[in-house]
Design an enzyme around this catalytic site. Structure first.
Site, PDB file in Angstrom:
ATOM      1  N   GLN A 115       0.844  -1.196   0.000  1.00 16.50           N
ATOM      2  CA  GLN A 115       0.000   0.000   0.000  1.00 16.50           C
ATOM      3  C   GLN A 115       0.877   1.244   0.000  1.00 16.50           C
ATOM      4  OE1 GLN A 115      -2.978  -0.117   3.058  1.00 16.50           O
ATOM      5  NE2 GLN A 115      -3.003   2.086   3.288  1.00 16.50           N
ATOM      6  N   SER A 118       1.362   6.331   2.843  1.00 22.09           N
ATOM      7  CA  SER A 118       2.097   7.280   3.698  1.00 22.09           C
ATOM      8  C   SER A 118       3.339   7.834   3.006  1.00 22.09           C
ATOM      9  CB  SER A 118       2.545   6.591   4.987  1.00 22.09           C
ATOM     10  OG  SER A 118       1.447   6.282   5.779  1.00 22.09           O
ATOM     11  N   SER A 150       4.961  -1.819   4.222  1.00 23.31           N
ATOM     12  CA  SER A 150       5.278  -3.225   4.499  1.00 23.31           C
ATOM     13  C   SER A 150       5.204  -4.025   3.214  1.00 23.31           C
ATOM     14  CB  SER A 150       4.344  -3.863   5.532  1.00 23.31           C
ATOM     15  OG  SER A 150       3.365  -3.002   5.937  1.00 23.31           O
ATOM     16  N   GLU A 233      -9.725  -1.331   7.647  1.00 21.58           N
ATOM     17  CA  GLU A 233      -8.896  -1.724   8.781  1.00 21.58           C
ATOM     18  C   GLU A 233      -9.745  -2.032   9.995  1.00 21.58           C
ATOM     19  OE1 GLU A 233      -5.936   1.361   9.318  1.00 21.58           O
ATOM     20  OE2 GLU A 233      -4.434  -0.109   8.740  1.00 21.58           O
ATOM     21  N   GLU A 366      -3.393   9.113  18.660  1.00 23.77           N
ATOM     22  CA  GLU A 366      -3.897  10.494  18.724  1.00 23.77           C
ATOM     23  C   GLU A 366      -5.026  10.701  17.710  1.00 23.77           C
ATOM     24  OE1 GLU A 366      -0.683   9.608  18.808  1.00 23.77           O
ATOM     25  OE2 GLU A 366      -0.386  10.156  20.900  1.00 23.77           O
TER      26      GLU A 366
END
Lengths: 396, 367
Positions: A115, A118, A150, A233, A366
């Site tokens: 994926q 990020s 990953s 997810e 967070e």
């Protein structure tokens, strides 16, 4: 299993696959293909795409039947991103041709997916991403850098989001692509982490040409589709009940039982406190699955991820303290590229260091707290300075 | 272990919950509850009559054939959640749960009277007594007269009947005493919505309600149910604290913005929400395991008792803090919840005590 006829039908279908392709003697790939073609890969997917159009909750039942029948594993540990994130997104947003091309080899484990979301400057603020895709004839030309990827070094394909309209506000100018990881210009470099291992990668994209046919959804619709991916997810948390003392708690408890020499009153109460919290988290998961089985999804997914991240960190820290001088020894700092994250077969020091990532990966604690506070509790959103400003004009 | 116990609420439970909630919204506002701290106990008597008789909840866990509703502790747990949410000053836990469970184990006619709400009973044990702790025992003489002293008893002020363990030559029996025959010394309680009293019994005639040999087990069973269901009351306390604090933070403005938009506060509320959801699952499992007479009931009780008590205290402390100066005032109800939460934490065994009980149950020995 509320509907007995559905259960009986699934039993019959599973038995038929097992009878025609004996797991003991069949080639695993041939077996996986047969299972996919029988609609028993994802029962909630449509017929022809590995499913039967049934309820998602029936899948653990089918998986259990195959497990009892000795079915091989479809590379699921390595291909978690593919199975959990890419496949449902391709189903939801992909063209007929894309679904037909990708879903079967993805499920059988022939093609592993990663994926490319990020970036170094776009983690929690994912929509700020700067990887550019520029249209050039029938292709898109992609340049940029992704990180925390990953299995990129094992992956055949990637789901990729890139900026296609920098003049629009950040959420609007993003497009979603399927990226061939063997294309020229894709470079995967191991990213060494605090454990010493390189479980993740950096991926550099230099003039990578992606045919327009590998665009997933409409130009500019990438943020909406990325949210389909990200929401998976939460859905994918836990299909089955976990046992009491599952996870790191079980390892610490076993150490406690086997090493009376290590016990102190202070560690005793801390261990018991975490025992209680782990058991309560387990029950919260049981209830979440009971709700899902009744078709009532709740907000517990984010809550459970927060809880497990905290407990894994506290328990792995306690485990090292409990081990005392043994806790000072680390197994191996050699850089390797593991194919999967495995907490159970490793030393306590590894668990301690790796667990620190649990509150960062897949949404930081967070951000999850913000999600709970805003979407569940209805508290006001943070003031946002960047919402209506063109991406290219954002301060960075 | 847990797969066979549903942690979801049944339709019957949902309907029971809304009945109790509506009645409490109507009859038990915080200002009225506050009067308990001034020594005014008028609310308690009328509210208990409504709960016990009009709603018919006094005999909730008592079988149909003995005049009760034939429900289980699962339904009682739902009632306690709502009573906790309203910090209602009624002896439901002491009479309809603990005393009812003791009486269920014997053949006394008292069970019908308690089921109908005609009489109200309480266990003669300190509110802090854990299910596995030493039981306070009366001495009993040859004329079936009992003597002894028990301090910090919950429900005694609201009761006409006290149930007490006493050792006979044949074993531990449970006796019923008339409250009017004993000396009841009330004192100023930390939680005046569940006021406690010291009881002195001096040669008082008693009636055996659970025979020797099964008396101790009955008493402990009741205490365990008390501990497990106190967790549901704590879930209710937590829910009120969370909801009222969220409502306050959505209203309150400082620095030109709604304070609920500040991330520092949002994160604390998100954490509290996670704890509240978790506590609710743990309490529901404990009640469910107890109702099903599951082998896991002891572990479930220890887990829920230790967890939910701390969550309720945390929620109440956060409610006071996040209401700011208002939260410290006598007129705002937050303090009623803090006092209830802290007293409940001690009630039927502290979290630390329940963790040590758990240690034995799951083989995590201290040394």
């Amino acid at each position: 299993m509320e509907d007995d006829t559905t259960a009986a039908d699934l039993r019959r279908r599973v038995a038929s696959v097992l009878a025609e392709h004996d797991p003991a003697t069949s080639d695993p790939l041939e077996f996986h293909r047969a299972r996919f073609d029988a609609g028993l890969a994802w029962v909630h997917f449509p017929e022809g795409f590995g499913g039967l159009g049934l309820a998602r909750e029936l899948q653990p039942f089918v998986d259990g039947l195959f497990e009892e029948g000795g079915a091989p594993d479809n590379n699921s540990k390595i291909n978690g991103i593919g199975l959990g994130m890419a496949a449902p997104t391709i189903l939801a947003a992909g063209s007929e041709e894309q679904r037909r091309r990708h879903l079967r080899p993805l499920w059988t484990g022939e093609e592993v997916w990663c994926q490319l979301f990020s970036e170094p400057d776009a983690g929690s603020d994912l929509a700020a991403l700067g990887t550019r895709a520029v249209r050039d004839g029938d292709d898109w030309v992609v340049n940029g850098q992704k990180v925390w990827t990953s299995v990129a070094h094992l992956a055949r394909f990637a789901i990729l989001i890139a900026r296609t309209a920098p003049e629009l506000p950040k959420h609007q100018g993003i497009t979603y692509f399927i990226c061939d990881m063997t294309a020229p210009g894709v470079e995967v470099r191991p990213l060494r982490q605090i454990t010493g291992e390189a479980e993740f990668n950096e991926v550099f994209l230099t003039d990578v040409r992606i045919p327009d046919g590998q665009r997933l959804g409409a130009d500019g619709d990438g943020w909406r589709i990325a949210n389909i991916t990200l929401n998976q997810e939460r859905v994918s948390i836990g299909g089955r009940d976990t046992p009491r003392e599952g996870g790191i708690l079980g390892m610490v408890a076993d150490t406690w039982r086997q090493r009376p020499d290590l016990r102190t009153p202070e560690l005793h109460d801390r261990l018991l406190t975490m025992y209680v919290e782990s058991e309560v988290a387990r029950l919260t998961g049981v209830r979440m699955r009971q709700k899902l089985a009744e078709g009532k999804p709740g907000p517990e997914g984010s809550a459970l991820k927060l809880t497990f991240a905290r407990l894994n960190q506290e328990l792995s820290g306690l485990e090292l303290e409990l081990l005392g001088e043994d806790g000072l020894r680390y197994e191996d700092w050699t850089m390797v590229r593991p194919q999967k994250v495995d907490f159970t077969q490793r030393d306590a020091g590894y668990r301690y260091l790796r667990a620190k990532g649990n509150s960062i990966e897949g949404g930081t604690s967070e951000i999850l707290r913000n999600i709970i506070a805003e979407r569940v509790l209805g508290l006001p959103a943070e003031a946002r300075a960047d919402k209506d400003i063109p991406w290219k004009d954002l301060p960075r | 272990m847990s797969a066979d116990i549903t942690l979801l609420e049944s339709d019957v439970e949902t309907s029971l919950r809304s009945t109790v909630r509506e009645m409490l919204a109507d009859r038990c506002d915080p200002n009225a509850v506050l009067s308990a701290y001034e020594g005014d106990r008028a609310l308690t008597a009328s509210l208990w009559k409504t709960v016990a008789v009009e709603l018919g909840l006094a005999g909730l866990v008592i079988p149909d054939e003995r005049g009760g509703a034939g429900a289980s502790v699962r339904e009682a747990a739902v009632v306690l959640e709502e009573l906790g949410r309203a910090v209602a000053p009624v002896p439901f836990l002491s009479s309809a749960v603990e005393a009812a469970i003791v009486l269920r184990e014997g053949n006394s006619a008292l069970v019908e009277q308690v089921a109908s709400g005609e009489r109200t009973a309480a266990l003669l044990a300190p509110f802090s007594t854990a299910p596995d702790a030493d039981l306070p025992r009366m001495s009993v003489d040859g004329n079936e007269r009992l003597s002894g002293r028990v301090t910090s008893v919950a429900g005694a002020l609201e009761s006409d009947t006290l149930l007490v363990a006493a050792d006979t030559v044949e074993g531990t029996a449970v006796y019923a005493l008339r409250t009017s025959d004993v000396a009841v010394a009330s004192f100023v309680s930390l939680d005046m919505t569940r006021p406690l009293a010291d009881i002195t019994v001096d040669s008082v005639p008693g009636e055996v309600v659970v025979p020797p040999n099964s008396g101790e087990a009955a008493f402990r069973r009741a205490l365990r149910a008390g501990a497990a269901l106190l967790a549901s009351e704590q879930v209710g306390v937590t829910a009120w604290c969370l909801e009222s604090t969220i409502a306050h933070l959505k209203e309150r403005k400082q620095f030109g913005r709604t304070v609920g938009g500040f991330q520092a506060l949002k994160h604390r509320l998100a954490d509290l929400f996670v704890e509240a959801e978790s506590a609710s699952a743990a309490a529901r499992y404990a009640a469910g395991a107890l109702a099903a007479d599951s082998d896991d009931a002891a572990i479930a009780t220890a887990v829920a008792s230790s967890y939910c008590a701390e969550v309720a205290v945390h929620a109440a402390e956060e409610a006071v803090q996040l209401h700011g100066g208002t939260g410290m005032t006598w007129e705002h109800p937050a303090h009623l919840y803090l006092k209830r939460a802290k007293a409940d934490e001690i009630g039927r065994g502290s979290p630390g005590h329940h963790r040590r009980v758990l240690a034995d149950l799951v083989d995590i020995p201290a040394s």
